[in-house]
Design a protein around this motif. Structure first.
Motif: not given
Length: 99
Positions: A72-76, A43-45, A59-61
């Motif tokens: 993906t385009s939605e944030t975590y 996810h983008p941060y 980003v967040t994994m």
């Protein structure tokens, strides 16, 4: 004469040291490209500044913030389903076994 020999040995060691260091460092294992795991959402941060190397972004994994390329385009934190942090308790105080 003894000083000359000591000086010659010291000079030889100093000039040979870089060659020895290069030989040792060239024995490092060669690591190929890293495969991206399938099915892992990156996810983008939303950060105010990008301190990542060029071509990468925050980003967040799995909830961990690092640098990478989002899949993906939605944030975590704003994904569908939400999180359980905002839910209110459904148990009265002192009641055991409630969920």
């Amino acid at each position: 004469m003894k000083r000359f020999i000591v000086l010659a040995v010291a000079t030889t060691l100093v000039t040979a040291a870089p060659a020895v260091a290069q030989t040792w460092s060239s024995n490092a294992p060669v690591i190929g490209p890293v495969n991206k795991p399938e099915g892992l959402l990156i996810h983008p941060y939303p950060a105010s500044a990008n301190h990542c190397p060029q071509g990468l972004q925050p980003v967040t994994m799995g909830g961990v913030i690092c640098c990478g390329e989002p899949t993906t385009s939605e944030t975590y934190y704003n994904r569908a389903g939400g999180s359980s942090h905002g839910k209110s308790m459904s148990c009265p105080a002192g009641q055991k076994g409630c969920s």
